[in-house]
Design a protein around this motif. Structure first.
Motif, PDB file in Angstrom:
ATOM      1  N   ALA A 170      -7.347   7.083  -0.999  1.00 29.23           N
ATOM      2  CA  ALA A 170      -6.232   6.402  -1.665  1.00 29.23           C
ATOM      3  C   ALA A 170      -5.169   7.413  -2.097  1.00 29.23           C
ATOM      4  N   ALA A 171      -5.614   8.559  -2.621  1.00 30.50           N
ATOM      5  CA  ALA A 171      -4.667   9.602  -3.031  1.00 30.50           C
ATOM      6  C   ALA A 171      -3.912  10.158  -1.817  1.00 30.50           C
ATOM      7  N   LEU A 172      -4.623  10.365  -0.714  1.00 31.88           N
ATOM      8  CA  LEU A 172      -3.974  10.853   0.511  1.00 31.88           C
ATOM      9  C   LEU A 172      -2.970   9.838   1.050  1.00 31.88           C
ATOM     10  N   LEU A 173      -3.323   8.568   0.958  1.00 30.44           N
ATOM     11  CA  LEU A 173      -2.414   7.519   1.423  1.00 30.44           C
ATOM     12  C   LEU A 173      -1.141   7.494   0.571  1.00 30.44           C
ATOM     13  N   ALA A 174      -1.308   7.552  -0.751  1.00 31.15           N
ATOM     14  CA  ALA A 174      -0.143   7.549  -1.651  1.00 31.15           C
ATOM     15  C   ALA A 174       0.722   8.788  -1.417  1.00 31.15           C
ATOM     16  N   ALA A 175       0.077   9.948  -1.291  1.00 32.80           N
ATOM     17  CA  ALA A 175       0.823  11.187  -1.040  1.00 32.80           C
ATOM     18  C   ALA A 175       1.532  11.125   0.309  1.00 32.80           C
ATOM     19  N   GLY A 176       0.872  10.545   1.296  1.00 37.69           N
ATOM     20  CA  GLY A 176       1.472  10.420   2.626  1.00 37.69           C
ATOM     21  C   GLY A 176       2.704   9.537   2.613  1.00 37.69           C
ATOM     22  N   ILE A 177       2.640   8.428   1.887  1.00 38.27           N
ATOM     23  CA  ILE A 177       3.806   7.543   1.781  1.00 38.27           C
ATOM     24  C   ILE A 177       4.963   8.284   1.115  1.00 38.27           C
ATOM     25  N   GLY A 178       4.658   9.026   0.039  1.00 37.16           N
ATOM     26  CA  GLY A 178       5.700   9.814  -0.634  1.00 37.16           C
ATOM     27  C   GLY A 178       6.286  10.874   0.287  1.00 37.16           C
ATOM     28  N   LEU A 206     -16.518   2.451   1.356  1.00 30.27           N
ATOM     29  CA  LEU A 206     -16.703   2.982   2.716  1.00 30.27           C
ATOM     30  C   LEU A 206     -15.785   2.270   3.700  1.00 30.27           C
ATOM     31  N   VAL A 207     -15.598   0.970   3.503  1.00 30.24           N
ATOM     32  CA  VAL A 207     -14.688   0.198   4.364  1.00 30.24           C
ATOM     33  C   VAL A 207     -13.262   0.724   4.222  1.00 30.24           C
ATOM     34  N   PHE A 208     -12.832   0.945   2.981  1.00 27.02           N
ATOM     35  CA  PHE A 208     -11.462   1.434   2.754  1.00 27.02           C
ATOM     36  C   PHE A 208     -11.273   2.826   3.359  1.00 27.02           C
ATOM     37  N   THR A 209     -12.236   3.714   3.131  1.00 24.82           N
ATOM     38  CA  THR A 209     -12.128   5.079   3.656  1.00 24.82           C
ATOM     39  C   THR A 209     -12.126   5.086   5.176  1.00 24.82           C
ATOM     40  N   SER A 210     -13.016   4.304   5.787  1.00 26.96           N
ATOM     41  CA  SER A 210     -13.049   4.260   7.250  1.00 26.96           C
ATOM     42  C   SER A 210     -11.769   3.624   7.789  1.00 26.96           C
ATOM     43  N   GLY A 211     -11.189   2.680   7.042  1.00 27.48           N
ATOM     44  CA  GLY A 211      -9.911   2.097   7.440  1.00 27.48           C
ATOM     45  C   GLY A 211      -8.797   3.123   7.401  1.00 27.48           C
ATOM     46  N   TRP A 212      -8.726   3.874   6.310  1.00 30.31           N
ATOM     47  CA  TRP A 212      -7.706   4.931   6.199  1.00 30.31           C
ATOM     48  C   TRP A 212      -7.869   5.927   7.355  1.00 30.31           C
ATOM     49  N   ALA A 213      -9.102   6.346   7.603  1.00 26.77           N
ATOM     50  CA  ALA A 213      -9.355   7.332   8.656  1.00 26.77           C
ATOM     51  C   ALA A 213      -9.051   6.760  10.043  1.00 26.77           C
ATOM     52  N   SER A 214      -9.303   5.469  10.248  1.00 26.92           N
ATOM     53  CA  SER A 214      -9.006   4.836  11.540  1.00 26.92           C
ATOM     54  C   SER A 214      -7.514   4.835  11.827  1.00 26.92           C
ATOM     55  N   GLY A 215      -6.700   4.747  10.794  1.00 26.23           N
ATOM     56  CA  GLY A 215      -5.261   4.800  10.983  1.00 26.23           C
ATOM     57  C   GLY A 215      -4.778   6.158  11.434  1.00 26.23           C
ATOM     58  N   VAL A 216      -5.562   7.181  11.168  1.00 24.89           N
ATOM     59  CA  VAL A 216      -5.216   8.543  11.589  1.00 24.89           C
ATOM     60  C   VAL A 216      -5.824   8.842  12.960  1.00 24.89           C
ATOM     61  N   ASN A 217      -7.115   8.534  13.125  1.00 25.36           N
ATOM     62  CA  ASN A 217      -7.794   8.788  14.398  1.00 25.36           C
ATOM     63  C   ASN A 217      -8.994   7.841  14.512  1.00 25.36           C
ATOM     64  N   ALA A 218      -8.750   6.671  15.092  1.00 30.47           N
ATOM     65  CA  ALA A 218      -9.778   5.633  15.168  1.00 30.47           C
ATOM     66  C   ALA A 218     -10.977   6.066  16.001  1.00 30.47           C
ATOM     67  N   TYR A 219     -10.714   6.820  17.071  1.00 26.37           N
ATOM     68  CA  TYR A 219     -11.819   7.218  17.954  1.00 26.37           C
ATOM     69  C   TYR A 219     -12.754   8.200  17.263  1.00 26.37           C
TER      70      TYR A 219
END
Length: 199
Positions: free
Chosen positions: A162-170, A6-19
């Motif tokens: 994690a998959a979205l993050l990897a795909a986004g970097i690519g 949950l921490v990792f997912t909320s972190g990923w989502a915060s990088g897109v839209n923290a509010y």
């Protein structure tokens, strides 16, 4: 059960839209949907502030070049938000040290923020504004869906994040190669000598 997914997912989502993350988690906690949300995120003043800032971001994020300025300002804010939310979730759960959770949440937020910023800068080279609006709406809906999903299925949501993050970097690497090639061709065309017209 570990709160790390949950921490990792909320972190990923915060990088897109923290509010959106703070607002959604707070509402899910305040309405009793989840017991995993810390009380600090459920406070009325936090919910009101997150709601107002979410509306500001919803507008700014859909205007070409304004979104780039907004993202530049949030290069500091989003990772901090991801770290704070991660630490609060860990403190609520007690299964992960708060400092470690803050580092995981902040790092995930920073990486996803950089992906978002890079993608937006590439999209801004397109002459039409529709792609910006569509991308912003998809990001907002994706964050909302993944945060709600993470409350009920944290491990599956973390795998998706994690998959979205990897795909986004690519995608950013691919887009930037194309943008640089486009800019190089345009510069070469501008610098190449033009044929002189016949008198």
């Amino acid at each position: 059960m570990s709160v790390l997914p949950l921490v990792f997912t909320s972190g990923w989502a915060s990088g897109v839209n923290a509010y959106a993350v703070v607002l959604l988690l707070g509402l899910l906690g305040a309405t009793g949907v989840s017991d995993d949300v810390p009380g600090a995120l459920q406070r009325p003043d936090v919910l009101i502030a997150a709601g107002v800032l979410f509306l500001c971001e919803a507008v700014a994020d859909k205007i070409p070049y304004v979104d780039t300025v907004w993202d530049a300002v949030h290069t500091v804010i989003r990772p901090i938000a991801g770290g704070v939310v991660g630490a609060l979730l860990a403190g609520q759960n007690g299964s992960l040290p708060e400092l470690a959770a803050g580092a995981v949440g902040g790092s995930a937020a920073l990486l996803s923020h950089l992906v978002k910023t890079g993608t937006r800068m590439a999209v801004n080279t397109s002459p039409e504004p529709a792609s910006n609006i569509v991308l912003s709406v998809v990001e907002d809906l994706g964050v909302a869906a993944l945060i709600v999903f993470a409350i009920f299925h944290p491990v599956a949501a973390a795998v998706i994040a994690a998959a979205l993050l990897a795909a986004g970097i690519g995608l950013v690497v691919f887009l930037w190669k194309r943008v640089r090639a486009f800019l190089r061709r345009r510069r070469e065309r501008r610098l190449s000598p033009q044929p002189r017209p016949f008198p």
